[in-house]
Design a protein around this motif. Structure first.
Motif, PDB file in Angstrom:
ATOM      1  N   MET F 557       0.839  -1.206  -0.009  1.00 15.88           N
ATOM      2  CA  MET F 557      -0.011   0.002  -0.071  1.00 15.88           C
ATOM      3  C   MET F 557       0.982   1.122  -0.143  1.00 15.88           C
ATOM      4  O   MET F 557       0.468   2.185  -0.434  1.00 15.88           O
ATOM      5  CB  MET F 557      -0.936   0.070   1.268  1.00 15.88           C
ATOM      6  N   LEU F 559       3.945   1.181  -0.971  1.00 19.34           N
ATOM      7  CA  LEU F 559       5.057   1.077  -2.218  1.00 19.34           C
ATOM      8  C   LEU F 559       4.336   1.651  -3.588  1.00 19.34           C
ATOM      9  O   LEU F 559       5.070   2.264  -4.247  1.00 19.34           O
ATOM     10  CB  LEU F 559       5.859  -0.282  -2.151  1.00 19.34           C
ATOM     11  N   LEU F 560       3.071   1.183  -3.559  1.00 14.08           N
ATOM     12  CA  LEU F 560       2.379   1.154  -4.795  1.00 14.08           C
ATOM     13  C   LEU F 560       2.430   2.652  -5.331  1.00 14.08           C
ATOM     14  O   LEU F 560       2.590   3.104  -6.261  1.00 14.08           O
ATOM     15  CB  LEU F 560       1.060   0.456  -5.061  1.00 14.08           C
ATOM     16  N   PRO F 561       1.734   3.476  -4.459  1.00 21.04           N
ATOM     17  CA  PRO F 561       1.676   5.063  -4.859  1.00 21.04           C
ATOM     18  C   PRO F 561       2.979   5.525  -4.938  1.00 21.04           C
ATOM     19  O   PRO F 561       3.190   6.301  -6.011  1.00 21.04           O
ATOM     20  CB  PRO F 561       1.211   5.728  -3.439  1.00 21.04           C
ATOM     21  N   SER F 563       5.701   4.174  -5.981  1.00 26.87           N
ATOM     22  CA  SER F 563       6.278   3.497  -7.509  1.00 26.87           C
ATOM     23  C   SER F 563       5.660   4.352  -8.475  1.00 26.87           C
ATOM     24  O   SER F 563       6.071   4.469  -9.583  1.00 26.87           O
ATOM     25  CB  SER F 563       6.286   2.082  -7.561  1.00 26.87           C
ATOM     26  N   PHE F 564       4.413   4.891  -8.385  1.00 26.49           N
ATOM     27  CA  PHE F 564       3.782   5.636  -9.475  1.00 26.49           C
ATOM     28  C   PHE F 564       4.805   6.688  -9.967  1.00 26.49           C
ATOM     29  O   PHE F 564       4.597   7.028 -11.276  1.00 26.49           O
ATOM     30  CB  PHE F 564       2.461   6.460  -8.801  1.00 26.49           C
TER      31      PHE F 564
END
Lengths: 123, 123, 359, 147, 284, 636
Positions: F557, F559-561, F563-564
């Motif tokens: 949760m 890391l995903l934003p 990595s955007f």
């Protein structure tokens, strides 16, 4: 109210052969009556130009001087007006449609030779 | 051998009477079938009504210059489509339209193409 | 509270084979208002009379609509025949009836499919069109075209049907009729279909009259209005009664079409039994002079052909009022307050033919 | 290897045809012709489509619509003009509101004549269009590679 | 070690299984409609093609949510197939679903927006049954862990027939099949154009497709659990369940969200809850 | 003990200072420092007492009990004074005040109130509550500095009464510390009533007609609850054989003796935590400035209600009365979750969600097994942090975009990315795995399924209600998130920055939300589990496997934003799909009648499907029945 009313049809279809005609692998013969591309027996043609006049889409051009009968395949609506009008009955509708083209090309040209019996050229 | 020609009545009324006439037709249970127009030297607007398969036409003749017409959408709401068409295609000004598209019913390349002299400047 | 969603529905939309546009104002999914916008197909073909003579116009009339092409041609011919007082040979009238009804069957089967598609019943769509293809084969065999028949002609028809063919056609039609029963039963009884159609798009009897609805739309509201009762072609010589349903909703309109399907089969059988021998056309001489309103029942309802000639080759005025045009005001009425999901269902329920409408 | 040939998704828009060609396009999807055999799906959404099937003429009102749809399609894409109206304007060529065939609005890659066009002709035409699509895909690839 | 193997197997094999399932689905559907249908590998062709397409988007964010969607679906499946907690799996699946909806919200385009709302409505419809199913499994097997549930020696569906029925009911929603293919459907012909996926093109559409494959395999895994006592029974049972879903898809019209929400809650409330109470009193 | 006294007295002392100081930089600085000190004090208390279990202290002060009694009487008089000018149908308010004062006076006068040796105490639950009050409460006060400035700037017609505002705000904190540290139920009662009074004044702050009515409603309903509390004390003093008002002894005596007073006091808790049928006061409280809402919802007031119920959970455990209390919570959870779906006013959504979550906590505490209690305590923590964040976020958004309607928040991710991220974190915290609320909900489910009374699987019913209630929560949170992340065409970056104080408060709470999610195994291990063990001698703890999985999810949760930022953005941008009718690329289309229209997108509120009014009436009726049943079965 019934549930799954189409169930019978669906199951039958599932178990039997599809209704699909496997075109282009299997080609069906067209009916005799099928209206397709306009064809001409140019040697019988007297270049009267009635077909040109009657053509609702102005697809046909008849040039008396050069003895040419031309048709624009991308304009012809296969209505058969020219066929009906032709006094010499040298036009007819084939039961095959005209093919798709990648380029808008020149009209199909049929040239009447001076000496009857020799081949026609097709552009 | 037979010819089928339907019996149809046609009355010509004055521009001022058409709304009353329509209201009366509506009260008598007639259905509005169509409104059509012919523009030549004058505008002939024909209203057609139907009851039990009997067709009654009512015609209004308008002058060539500045044609105007009162709307019958009060009696027949469905007339708005026809009357908008009259505005767009013929240039007849219809007053009191219940649903006025203000010349945007069709998007045309020629303004009022069916008027005696179509006004050319589109865009 | 600003909760209103404004959605453009069309002109390009997968459930619409033809372009029409609706401005849908939604609250959640309830349609608060739906304002139609038409004219995407407006070509202005009525104006073509200035360039084409009245006989050539038959080809244009046939191409006003690709679904009821033949009836358009027939109506046009009837209008000219009305002006010119042409006696049409009896056999031609019967052939017109047969082809007209075949055209109606094809149109209704097509509509059933599209309607099924409108409420997301894909397999029903496919099966309806499968049956329809059988009929199209018959049509192609007898007229030479699948959708544009090209057999209408002022003063008769362009082609004859041999008696041998007639027999075969009748046999085939009986098979198609049997196949259709399986499908119409689904429309009639299936719970999910009923859930999507019953009570949707209600058009009361009074509204149907005042808004000028025609065809199955008006008959679905309980009014027996069928122009075939005027007795043109051979309709005066065969026995039939207009189909009416009193439900006033999408289901009723669907049922009208389902029942009309079988009525049409029956009409064809009757016509085939009675068809006389003889010529199929007469020669047309002279030019039209005068005016005439021809009224013909199309699969979608009453069509009006108005022609006015002035004794020249070119007509002075040619006007077509097509059934869908008359059904647009009722459609606007029906759409008020429906659900978004019902929009395609209701739009399809008048069987819109936009190319007719906008000419 | 490119998969464009194996899975061409189509979108259909009716310019201003008489309906005849439209229903034939639809007929191609139905059991008798079943173009899903070639992986063809009618997506109804320009953003998913590879092949733009357009019937009927271009007129004043649908000119922008056709251009919008065309512009929203991702590359590579091909346009097939189906029916005489779409190829040349046909019988409606002389109408005041008709601009002409589809090529007056957007570049057309394949012209499929017929009035109304036959399903077989549409299948032939789309197959021919796939050749064009393949070429365009290859061109796009080299363009990407060089960029 | 075995867990790691399971996870790797899931990540690698599931898309192939899912793609094949989709291919079989399309052929069976076509046959039911009396058509020949596409080749078996058609879904793979589609996805590979989509990867070759230009990716167009409305804004720079939207495609990213779909990547998140895929990642979370994979994680969810990994949780499930490594024998993790089943409730956690359901919640993680909800996270994935929310990402999908967010992706559809992002372009702010009418059809995709309505698709997103409907997607959420669908989630609201099926969420109770999923949780009830998990509860039921726990009550019978006394464990929340997929590992233990799968290892349960008695046939689970005998204990949970109502729950299984309710689960099959919502499976239609999850598999995006008629009558509940509301937010986006495999068929283009619907009132929402393509609903939630309307604004996605090219590679991101391929990502969505792959995520759906994963999801479908995961759902089949759920069905498997009901028959897990014997794999010889379970695998055919899963396939039959899938076939039933295809059959339902072809025998029903699309219904509205009203009906979806109401019916799935009623089915969950009647079949599921009654079943759970019976279990609660009978199974000690 | 000094630190307890500091926490009790320091805010009260500061409140007197703020009552005098006008709003200026000095005052602001003083508020900031006090906030810091209170927060630091609560952390210090936690640091000192954590791991020491239950500790109680004797308060050596002459006539201390008489002072408290005097306070109660004064409070009643003040409230009566405030009742001048109420409407006719609100006659019950003074009546309630008089009855309560009468009961307390009767107890006192008859000389029957027993002495309590150690009037103050601290245990792990108190520490957790103190941390919530100390940290979140002071963050909210900190936020209030610039918020109130802007508030009066936006509402110039309103009289600036910031002095009384800050006075009450700090006094409130003081009373809350009193609630969580008092071992003497009579003392607790006074603090309890002070929170009622404070909320009454704060809700009425805008002085509008609506605000005044809502304030009186809050007062009336809380007094009704207070009546239960007073009744409980009366029973303890007059009828109970045990004869004690010592909280610890009451709990230790168990259900056999103490069920009646405990249920009575829990009834007060139900009212204070705004459970159905009392929920309307909390909804009415929305008229107050946002820091008040935040305070009422996250760290004070409603938390006092559930604190007392959680406290009594060991007594309620395994009793039918407790079970019906739990059902009240469960029904409230289900109904308010559904009603929240129909709301578009952000603050009302938050309010309904608060009531729903409190319902969950009440359900857990009512069942009262060690697993549910564990979940209840964790829920309290997570809810306080996320809700505080969300309320403050909505407050800032309202000042920036001029609306608190969710529908107006579209494009927030573009025009106010900072606020959007804060809101998203808050919302995620409320409902998605792996954030706290969801973890706790998950534990509740597990706990309910295995709980039973006399061998009957009663918990299953609550688990079922929970299964249904979670679904609407998912719906309304997700659609709100959708609104925030949607990107309308032609949106520019918003102007004007969020004031520094507000921003600091938001960031602190956002970090706290993520941190509680990340560290929740630690929180559970360090402070929740010892408390549970001290009561039940056993506890739950998350299995290691699940903890790892949750960590992976959380890492994803986060890391995903991030990595955007690295995600390739080389996509070609095209206009949205509008059926081919697009005009330009701003989301406009050519509509009917040739009008160019903007396509607008609105969320679903299912108003035709769920009706707020009908659902409210239905659930009020059901919960009233449940309350009656709860009292009826108390003897069982």
């Amino acid at each position: 109210m019934s549930q799954m009313s189409i169930g019978k049809v669906v199951s039958r279809s599932f178990l039997s052969r599809p209704a699909t005609r496997l075109y282009p692998f299997e080609k069906r013969p067209f009916y005799k009556a099928t209206r397709g591309a306009v064809a001409i027996d140019i040697e019988k043609c007297i270049l009267c130009g009635i077909c040109q006049k009657r053509c609702p889409t102005a697809a046909i051009t008849v040039t008396k001087a050069t003895k040419d009968w031309q048709i624009n395949r991308l304009r012809c609506i296969s209505c058969g007006a020219c066929v009906d009008a032709c006094p010499k009955k040298c036009l007819w509708l084939e039961n095959m449609y005209s093919p798709a083209v990648v380029q808008k090309g020149a009209d199909d040209k049929f040239h009447q030779l001076d000496k009857p019996g020799l081949e026609t050229t097709k552009a | 051998m037979m010819v089928h020609v339907e019996e149809q009545s046609l009355v010509v009324v004055d521009k001022g009477q058409i709304v009353d006439k329509a209201t009366q037709m509506s009260k008598e249970g007639f259905r509005l079938v169509q409104i059509s127009c012919l523009a030549k030297d004058s505008y002939e607007v024909t209203y057609s009504f139907d009851k039990n398969y009997a067709c009654a036409h009512v015609r209004v003749v308008l002058p060539k210059d500045n044609p105007e017409l009162p709307s019958i959408t009060g009696a027949y709401f469905a007339a708005f489509t026809y009357e908008n068409e009259l505005q767009d295609l013929f240039g007849i000004k219809v007053s009191g339209l219940a649903l006025d598209f203000k010349g945007k019913f069709y998007k045309l390349s020629v303004k009022t193409p069916f008027a005696p002299q179509p006004q050319q400047p589109a865009q | 509270m600003a909760t209103r969603t404004i959605v453009p529905f069309g002109p390009q939309h997968p459930v619409l084979p033809e372009p029409i546009h609706l401005d849908l104002v939604l609250e959640d999914e309830k349609v608060i208002s739906a304002i139609p916008s038409i004219g995407f197909i407006h070509r202005g073909l009525e104006k073509l009379v200035e360039k084409k003579d009245f006989l050539e116009m038959t080809y244009v009339a046939e191409r006003i609509c690709g679904i009821c092409s033949f009836i358009h041609g027939q109506s046009y011919c009837q209008a000219i025949e009305g002006v010119m007082k042409i006696d049409v040979p009896e056999r031609a009238l019967y052939l017109r009836t047969i082809w007209g009804e075949m055209s109606r069957i094809h149109s209704h089967l097509l509509w059933l499919g599209l309607f099924a598609d409108g409420f997301g019943f894909e397999s029903l769509f496919m099966h309806s069109w499968r049956v329809r293809e059988k009929l199209l084969d018959l049509i192609e065999e007898t007229t030479g075209g699948r959708v544009i028949f090209g057999t209408a002609k002022v003063g008769g028809v362009r082609r004859d049907m041999e008696s041998l063919t007639l027999k075969r056609v009748e046999d085939e039609l009986k098979i198609i009729e049997k196949m259709s029963h399986e499908l119409t039963d689904v429309f009639k009884k299936d719970s999910s279909v009923k859930r999507r159609t019953v009570g949707k798009g209600v058009l009361s009897k009074e509204d149907a009259i005042t808004l000028g609805a025609v065809g199955p739309t008006v008959r679905g509201s309980g009014i027996a209005s069928d122009m075939r009762k005027l007795g043109y072609a051979a309709y005066g010589k065969i026995s039939w009664e207009p189909v009416i349903e009193t439900g006033c909703d999408c289901y009723a309109r669907c049922m009208v079409r389902c029942r009309e399907l079988y009525q049409s089969f029956d009409m064809i059988y009757q016509a085939m039994a009675k068809i006389p021998d003889g010529p199929v056309d007469v020669k047309v001489t002279g030019n039209p002079n005068g005016e005439y309103f021809a009224r013909v029942e199309q699969p979608r309802g009453e069509v009006i052909y108005y022609v006015k000639g002035n004794n020249t080759k070119n007509l002075e005025r040619f006007r077509v009022r097509t059934p869908t045009f008359a059904n647009v005001p009722p459609l606007v009425k029906m759409l008020g307050g429906c659900e978004l999901a019902d929009v395609p269902v209701i739009v399809l329920t008048i069987d819109p033919c936009i190319s007719c409408t906008e000419r | 290897m490119s998969f464009f040939k194996k899975s061409p998704w189509v979108i259909h828009y009716d310019g201003s045809s008489c309906n005849g060609c439209d229903i034939e396009v639809l007929a191609c999807l139905t059991p008798l012709y079943d173009i899903e055999r070639f992986g063809i799906i009618n997506t109804g959404n320009p953003k998913h489509a590879d092949v733009f099937l357009i019937t009927g003429t271009i007129n004043e009102q649908n000119l922008e619509v056709v251009r919008n749809i065309y512009n929203q399609m991702p590359d590579p894409k091909v346009v097939a003009a189906i029916g005489i109206c779409a190829t040349s304007g046909g019988i409606f060529r002389e109408c005041y509101n008709v601009k002409g065939g589809v090529d007056t609005a957007i570049p057309v890659d394949i012209y499929i004549p017929g009035c109304a066009v036959r399903p077989e002709a549409i299948i032939d035409g789309v197959v021919a269009a796939l050749g064009v699509l393949e070429k365009k895909a290859a061109a796009l690839k080299t363009m990407k590679a060089s960029a | 070690m075995k867990t790691a193997l399971c996870v790797v197997a899931w990540v690698v094999i599931a898309p192939f299984l899912g793609g094949l399932l989709a291919g079989v689905d399309r052929i069976i559907t076509a046959r039911m409609q009396s058509r020949v249908g596409p080749p078996l590998l058609q879904p793979f062709y589609d996805v590979l093609k989509l990867f070759g397409k230009q990716g167009v988007a409305v804004n720079v964010f939207q495609n990213y949510y779909m990547v998140c969607f895929l990642v979370f679906v994979i994680v969810t499946g990994a949780l499930f197939f490594s024998g993790g907690d089943i409730l956690l799996t359901i919640f993680a699946l909800a996270v994935a679903g929310v990402f999908f909806a967010l992706g559809a919200f992002s372009p702010n385009s009418p059809y995709s927006n309505i698709g997103a709302e409907r997607e959420l409505l669908q989630m609201m419809s099926y969420e109770p049954i999923l949780i009830i199913a998990a509860i039921g499994m726990f009550m019978v097997t006394k464990s929340w862990h997929v590992h233990d549930i799968a290892g349960f020696q008695k046939p689970l569906f005998v204990f949970l027939p109502g729950v299984f029925l309710a689960f099959l009911f919502v499976l239609t929603i999850k598999l995006r099949k008629s009558p509940f293919d509301l937010s986006t459907s495999h068929h283009g012909h619907q009132e929402l154009v393509k609903g939630a996926t309307t604004e996605f093109a090219g590679p991101s559409l391929a990502v969505i497709e792959i995520a759906h494959w994963y999801e479908n395999v995961l759902l089949m895994g759920f069905v498997y659990l009901f028959f897990a006592f014997n794999w010889v029974v379970a695998i055919p049972a899963v396939l039959v369940a899938y076939f039933i879903e295809i059959f339902i898809d072809n025998t029903y019209a699309r219904l509205t969200w009203h009906f979806t929400l109401k019916s799935s809650w009623i089915v969950a409330g009647v079949c599921g809850v009654v079943n759970i109470f019976l279990i609660a009193f009978l199974v000690k | 003990m000094n630190i307890l006294l500091f926490l009790l007295l320091f805010p009260a002392a500061m409140s007197l200072v703020f009552a005098i100081l006008p709003a200026n930089t000095f005052r602001n600085a003083l508020v900031r420092i006090s906030c810091l000190l209170i927060a630091a004090g609560s952390v210090y208390a936690a640091f000192v007492f954590n791991g020491q279990g239950y500790q109680s202290f004797k308060v050596e002060f002459p006539h201390i009990d008489m002072i408290f009694f005097g306070g109660e009487m004064l409070l009643s008089l003040f409230l009566l004074y405030k009742c001048i000018g109420i409407k006719k149908h609100e006659w019950y308010i003074p009546a309630l005040i008089i009855v309560q004062a009468g009961i307390m006076a009767y107890c006192e006068m008859s000389g029957a109130v027993p002495e309590v040796d150690n009037a103050l105490y601290i245990d792990n639950l108190s520490i957790i509550m103190a941390l919530i009050i100390g940290i979140i409460g002071s963050v909210i006060c900190y936020y209030a500095i610039s918020y109130m400035r802007d508030y009066h700037h936006h509402n110039p017609q309103m009289k600036d009464r910031q002095r009384s505002f800050f006075f009450i705000l700090f006094f409130f904190l003081s009373a809350m510390f009193g609630v969580v540290f008092s071992n003497n139920l009579v003392w607790l009662y006074l603090f309890w009533e002070i929170t009622t009074l404070s909320s009454f004044i704060l809700i009425g702050y805008p002085k509008t007609e609506e605000a005044t009515r809502n304030a009186y409603r809050a007062l009336g309903l809380n007094l009704l609850g207070g009546l239960g509390f007073a009744g409980g004390i009366l029973y303890l003093v007059k009828f109970c054989p045990e004869h004690t008002v010592d909280l610890a002894r009451v709990i230790a005596s168990g259900p056999g003796l103490m069920l009646i007073p405990v249920v009575l006091i829990s009834f007060a808790g139900v009212a204070k935590s705004a459970q159905m049928p009392f929920s309307s006061w909390l909804l009415g409280a929305m008229v107050a400035p946002t820091p008040v809402s935040a305070l009422l919802h996250s760290s004070t007031m409603v938390k006092a209600g559930i604190f007392i119920i959680i406290k009594f959970a060991p007594v309620l455990s395994g009793t039918w009365a407790g079970y019906f209390l739990a059902l009240i919570g469960a029904v409230t959870f289900l109904m308010t979750s559904i009603i929240a779906v129909t709301q578009s006013n952000a603050k009302r959504v938050l309010a309904y969600s608060t009531i729903a979550n409190l319902g969950l906590i009440v359900a857990c505490a009512g069942i009262g097994t060690y697993e549910t209690l564990w979940a209840a305590v964790l829920l309290t923590i997570f809810h306080a942090v996320s809700k505080g964040l969300l309320f403050l976020g909505v407050g800032s958004i309202e000042h920036k975009i001029g609306s608190r309607d969710i529908e107006d928040m579209d494009g927030l991710i573009v025009n106010r990315p900072g606020l959007a991220v804060v809101m998203l974190i808050g919302i995620l915290g409320m409902f998605l795995a792996p954030f706290g609320m969801l973890i706790s909900k998950w534990m509740c489910l597990e706990a309910f399924v295995s709980s039973s009374i006399f061998g009957l699987p009663t918990g299953v019913l609550i688990a079922m209600i929970l299964a249904f209630g979670s679904a609407p929560t998912l719906f309304f949170w997700a659609k709100w998130m959708g609104k925030i992340v949607s990107v309308p065409a032609g949106l520019a970056k918003g102007e004007g920055r969020v004031p520094g104080d507000e921003w600091t408060a938001l960031v602190v709470l956002a970090v706290a939300t993520v941190a509680t999610a990340a560290l929740f195994p630690v929180i559970s291990w360090v402070s929740v589990e010892p408390y549970i063990v001290s009561l039940y001698h056993q506890t739950v703890s998350l299995s290691q496997g699940n903890t790892i999985i949750m960590s992976i999810l959380l890492a994803l949760m986060i890391l995903l934003p991030l990595s955007f930022l690295a995600y390739p953005k080389k996509t070609k941008l095209v206009p949205r799909y509008l059926g081919g009718a697009n005009v330009g690329d701003k989301g406009e289309f050519l509509g009917a009648m040739g009008v160019v229209q903007q396509a607008t997108m609105r969320n679903y509120y299912l108003a035709g499907f769920f009706s707020e009014k009908k659902l409210t009436i239905a659930s009020v009726l059901v919960t009233i029945c449940l309350i009656v049943t709860m009292f009826a079965v108390v003897k069982l």
